[in-house]
Design a protein around this motif. Structure first.
Motif, PDB file in Angstrom:
ATOM      1  N   PHE A 188      18.998  25.867  28.008  1.00 56.26           N
ATOM      2  CA  PHE A 188      19.059  26.770  26.747  1.00 56.26           C
ATOM      3  C   PHE A 188      19.672  27.993  26.815  1.00 56.26           C
ATOM      4  O   PHE A 188      19.154  28.842  27.702  1.00 56.26           O
ATOM      5  CB  PHE A 188      17.589  26.780  26.241  1.00 56.26           C
ATOM      6  CG  PHE A 188      17.009  25.513  25.717  1.00 56.26           C
ATOM      7  CD1 PHE A 188      17.247  24.689  24.675  1.00 56.26           C
ATOM      8  CD2 PHE A 188      16.117  24.709  26.576  1.00 56.26           C
ATOM      9  CE1 PHE A 188      16.710  23.564  24.293  1.00 56.26           C
ATOM     10  CE2 PHE A 188      15.532  23.426  26.227  1.00 56.26           C
ATOM     11  CZ  PHE A 188      15.708  22.950  25.172  1.00 56.26           C
ATOM     12  N   THR A 189      20.590  28.243  26.322  1.00 53.45           N
ATOM     13  CA  THR A 189      21.501  29.527  26.345  1.00 53.45           C
ATOM     14  C   THR A 189      21.362  30.293  25.186  1.00 53.45           C
ATOM     15  O   THR A 189      21.625  29.692  23.897  1.00 53.45           O
ATOM     16  CB  THR A 189      22.920  29.080  26.920  1.00 53.45           C
ATOM     17  OG1 THR A 189      22.678  28.309  27.711  1.00 53.45           O
ATOM     18  CG2 THR A 189      23.725  30.418  27.131  1.00 53.45           C
ATOM     19  N   ASP A 190      21.564  31.592  25.216  1.00 49.58           N
ATOM     20  CA  ASP A 190      21.203  32.494  24.433  1.00 49.58           C
ATOM     21  C   ASP A 190      22.597  32.575  23.441  1.00 49.58           C
ATOM     22  O   ASP A 190      23.376  33.546  23.511  1.00 49.58           O
ATOM     23  CB  ASP A 190      20.754  33.698  24.471  1.00 49.58           C
ATOM     24  CG  ASP A 190      20.318  34.840  23.407  1.00 49.58           C
ATOM     25  OD1 ASP A 190      20.164  34.134  22.304  1.00 49.58           O
ATOM     26  OD2 ASP A 190      19.700  35.841  23.905  1.00 49.58           O
ATOM     27  N   LEU A 194      22.457  28.033  19.663  1.00 46.67           N
ATOM     28  CA  LEU A 194      21.224  27.787  20.006  1.00 46.67           C
ATOM     29  C   LEU A 194      20.230  28.117  18.974  1.00 46.67           C
ATOM     30  O   LEU A 194      19.245  27.796  18.418  1.00 46.67           O
ATOM     31  CB  LEU A 194      20.709  28.238  21.093  1.00 46.67           C
ATOM     32  CG  LEU A 194      19.217  28.020  21.679  1.00 46.67           C
ATOM     33  CD1 LEU A 194      18.823  26.754  22.194  1.00 46.67           C
ATOM     34  CD2 LEU A 194      18.646  29.176  22.715  1.00 46.67           C
ATOM     35  N   ARG A 195      20.519  29.533  18.470  1.00 52.04           N
ATOM     36  CA  ARG A 195      19.752  29.988  17.358  1.00 52.04           C
ATOM     37  C   ARG A 195      19.810  29.333  15.899  1.00 52.04           C
ATOM     38  O   ARG A 195      18.905  29.426  15.266  1.00 52.04           O
ATOM     39  CB  ARG A 195      20.166  31.406  17.051  1.00 52.04           C
ATOM     40  CG  ARG A 195      19.960  32.450  18.389  1.00 52.04           C
ATOM     41  CD  ARG A 195      20.104  33.940  18.199  1.00 52.04           C
ATOM     42  NE  ARG A 195      19.531  34.764  19.461  1.00 52.04           N
ATOM     43  CZ  ARG A 195      18.353  35.278  19.655  1.00 52.04           C
ATOM     44  NH1 ARG A 195      17.424  34.953  18.488  1.00 52.04           N
ATOM     45  NH2 ARG A 195      17.961  35.679  20.680  1.00 52.04           N
ATOM     46  N   LEU A 213      12.421  29.775  20.002  1.00 55.69           N
ATOM     47  CA  LEU A 213      12.994  30.262  20.984  1.00 55.69           C
ATOM     48  C   LEU A 213      12.445  30.302  22.453  1.00 55.69           C
ATOM     49  O   LEU A 213      12.724  30.184  23.407  1.00 55.69           O
ATOM     50  CB  LEU A 213      13.712  31.655  20.584  1.00 55.69           C
ATOM     51  CG  LEU A 213      15.117  31.425  19.799  1.00 55.69           C
ATOM     52  CD1 LEU A 213      15.336  32.775  19.242  1.00 55.69           C
ATOM     53  CD2 LEU A 213      16.145  30.375  20.477  1.00 55.69           C
ATOM     54  N   TYR A 216      11.776  27.190  23.931  1.00 57.52           N
ATOM     55  CA  TYR A 216      12.950  26.765  24.653  1.00 57.52           C
ATOM     56  C   TYR A 216      13.207  27.515  25.932  1.00 57.52           C
ATOM     57  O   TYR A 216      13.426  27.179  27.081  1.00 57.52           O
ATOM     58  CB  TYR A 216      14.149  27.238  23.927  1.00 57.52           C
ATOM     59  CG  TYR A 216      14.601  26.359  22.632  1.00 57.52           C
ATOM     60  CD1 TYR A 216      14.003  25.173  22.510  1.00 57.52           C
ATOM     61  CD2 TYR A 216      15.545  26.704  21.781  1.00 57.52           C
ATOM     62  CE1 TYR A 216      14.265  24.159  21.340  1.00 57.52           C
ATOM     63  CE2 TYR A 216      15.560  26.023  20.531  1.00 57.52           C
ATOM     64  CZ  TYR A 216      14.992  24.764  20.410  1.00 57.52           C
ATOM     65  OH  TYR A 216      15.419  23.948  19.197  1.00 57.52           O
ATOM     66  N   ALA A 217      12.974  28.672  25.951  1.00 60.74           N
ATOM     67  CA  ALA A 217      12.843  29.841  27.111  1.00 60.74           C
ATOM     68  C   ALA A 217      11.780  29.064  28.299  1.00 60.74           C
ATOM     69  O   ALA A 217      12.054  29.017  29.349  1.00 60.74           O
ATOM     70  CB  ALA A 217      12.575  31.178  26.629  1.00 60.74           C
ATOM     71  N   ASN A 220      12.844  26.523  31.125  1.00 56.74           N
ATOM     72  CA  ASN A 220      13.605  27.125  32.099  1.00 56.74           C
ATOM     73  C   ASN A 220      12.488  27.563  33.025  1.00 56.74           C
ATOM     74  O   ASN A 220      11.515  28.505  32.656  1.00 56.74           O
ATOM     75  CB  ASN A 220      14.616  28.058  31.749  1.00 56.74           C
ATOM     76  CG  ASN A 220      15.072  28.550  33.014  1.00 56.74           C
ATOM     77  OD1 ASN A 220      14.657  28.708  33.879  1.00 56.74           O
ATOM     78  ND2 ASN A 220      16.292  29.316  32.513  1.00 56.74           N
ATOM     79  N   ARG A 224      13.246  31.833  30.966  1.00 54.75           N
ATOM     80  CA  ARG A 224      13.944  32.806  29.946  1.00 54.75           C
ATOM     81  C   ARG A 224      14.973  31.960  29.402  1.00 54.75           C
ATOM     82  O   ARG A 224      15.319  30.853  30.090  1.00 54.75           O
ATOM     83  CB  ARG A 224      14.579  34.143  30.970  1.00 54.75           C
ATOM     84  CG  ARG A 224      15.477  33.537  31.957  1.00 54.75           C
ATOM     85  CD  ARG A 224      16.015  34.827  32.783  1.00 54.75           C
ATOM     86  NE  ARG A 224      16.799  34.384  33.789  1.00 54.75           N
ATOM     87  CZ  ARG A 224      18.255  34.190  33.741  1.00 54.75           C
ATOM     88  NH1 ARG A 224      18.778  34.061  32.782  1.00 54.75           N
ATOM     89  NH2 ARG A 224      18.841  33.894  34.937  1.00 54.75           N
ATOM     90  N   LEU A 225      15.877  32.532  28.625  1.00 56.16           N
ATOM     91  CA  LEU A 225      17.174  31.746  28.308  1.00 56.16           C
ATOM     92  C   LEU A 225      18.087  32.242  29.196  1.00 56.16           C
ATOM     93  O   LEU A 225      18.319  33.569  29.748  1.00 56.16           O
ATOM     94  CB  LEU A 225      17.561  32.249  26.872  1.00 56.16           C
ATOM     95  CG  LEU A 225      16.572  31.983  25.548  1.00 56.16           C
ATOM     96  CD1 LEU A 225      17.118  32.433  24.274  1.00 56.16           C
ATOM     97  CD2 LEU A 225      16.399  30.260  25.838  1.00 56.16           C
ATOM     98  N   ARG A 227      22.038  33.180  30.205  1.00 59.12           N
ATOM     99  CA  ARG A 227      22.983  34.202  29.311  1.00 59.12           C
ATOM    100  C   ARG A 227      24.477  33.553  29.582  1.00 59.12           C
ATOM    101  O   ARG A 227      24.780  32.811  30.523  1.00 59.12           O
ATOM    102  CB  ARG A 227      23.033  35.474  30.171  1.00 59.12           C
ATOM    103  CG  ARG A 227      21.645  36.402  30.064  1.00 59.12           C
ATOM    104  CD  ARG A 227      21.906  37.546  30.492  1.00 59.12           C
ATOM    105  NE  ARG A 227      22.107  37.850  31.658  1.00 59.12           N
ATOM    106  CZ  ARG A 227      21.529  37.918  32.961  1.00 59.12           C
ATOM    107  NH1 ARG A 227      20.364  37.684  32.889  1.00 59.12           N
ATOM    108  NH2 ARG A 227      22.130  37.929  34.187  1.00 59.12           N
TER     109      ARG A 227
END
Length: 261
Positions: A188-190, A194-195, A213, A216-217, A220, A224-225, A227
């Motif tokens: 899950f990447t910011d 994803l948003r 969100l 999702y984080a 991991n 965190r998401l 980057r």
């Protein structure tokens, strides 16, 4: 290390998120760049930002890669302007979450077009130039969804699994021809993508987008998401001379979320 000076790199879905981060990282290593994206305004703003930040030779070509004539014209134009493409980063993606029984044929095919067929078209058009040069790097931006399953994302998971299958098969076919084919699989990447997905889930479930969100984080193990720039440097390494023996691999960038059993 990881020098790519003079190489012509083409990045799709390059106006924002992972694609933009990949493009800038390649420029920092000396590559000449073609960026392709649908939204012309955002694309040319990104071209200008990268050019000013790195001094690299950068061009932008607006195109919808889900449309075969548009894709063909853009890819041919890229090669006419800057010569054969020897680095291809397939980053176009599409995701829309829905229960399986609400995923009709149209939505199913949109996922296949956005996540698989765009890569197929780019590879088909640009691979002959790589073979003529005797050197090439193809990196497909897949997802952890190409290695595992997620509820309410059956079409997305199926398309990304297919992209990884293409990666593995083509890597073996080209192994003795100087061209490597690999995938990166971000967790899950910011990103905007994803948003938007989080917004869909929020509307369906009554949760807030930030709460989604946060869920999702939590997938991991680092809490965190990911980057976009963290994904970008994995891509740059796969494009380098130093990564020549790495072929047919799916590099997971997810803080340990997907581990072999």
């Amino acid at each position: 290390m990881w020098g790519l000076r003079g190489r012509h790199a083409l990045v799709t879905g390059a106006s924002r998120g992972i694609g933009a981060a990949v493009a800038e990282a390649l420029a920092q290593r000396g590559a000449r760049l073609t960026l392709i994206a649908r939204e012309e305004g955002e694309l040319f703003r990104r071209v200008d930002l990268i050019r000013r930040a790195t001094g690299a030779e950068v061009q932008g070509i607006p195109a919808d890669l889900t449309d075969p004539p548009s894709a063909e014209g853009a890819l041919d134009e890229a090669c006419r302007r800057l010569g054969p493409v020897t680095i291809l980063v397939n980053n176009v993606g599409f995701v829309s979450t829905a229960p399986f029984l609400e995923t009709g044929p149209e939505l199913w095919w949109r996922h296949l077009e956005g996540n698989l067929m765009t890569a197929y078209r780019c590879i088909r058009r640009l691979l002959p130039g790589m073979l003529a040069e005797g050197w090439g790097r193809i990196v497909n931006v897949a997802s952890t969804a190409g290695l595992t399953g997620y509820p309410y994302a059956s079409a997305y998971c199926a398309a990304k699994h297919a992209l990884i299958g293409l990666t593995r098969s083509l890597a073996l076919e080209l192994a003795r021809k100087g061209v490597t084919v690999n995938a990166v699989c971000p967790g899950f990447t910011d990103t905007d993508l994803l948003r938007r997905a989080a917004g869909e889930v929020a509307r369906r479930t009554g949760r807030g987008e930030e709460e989604v969100l946060g869920i999702y984080a939590s997938r991991n193990p680092q809490g965190r998401l990911v980057r976009p720039e963290e994904v970008a440097w994995a891509v740059v390494w796969l494009c380098s001379e130093e990564a020549a023996p790495v072929n047919g691999q799916s590099i997971v960038v997810a803080g340990g979320e997907v581990l072999a059993g």
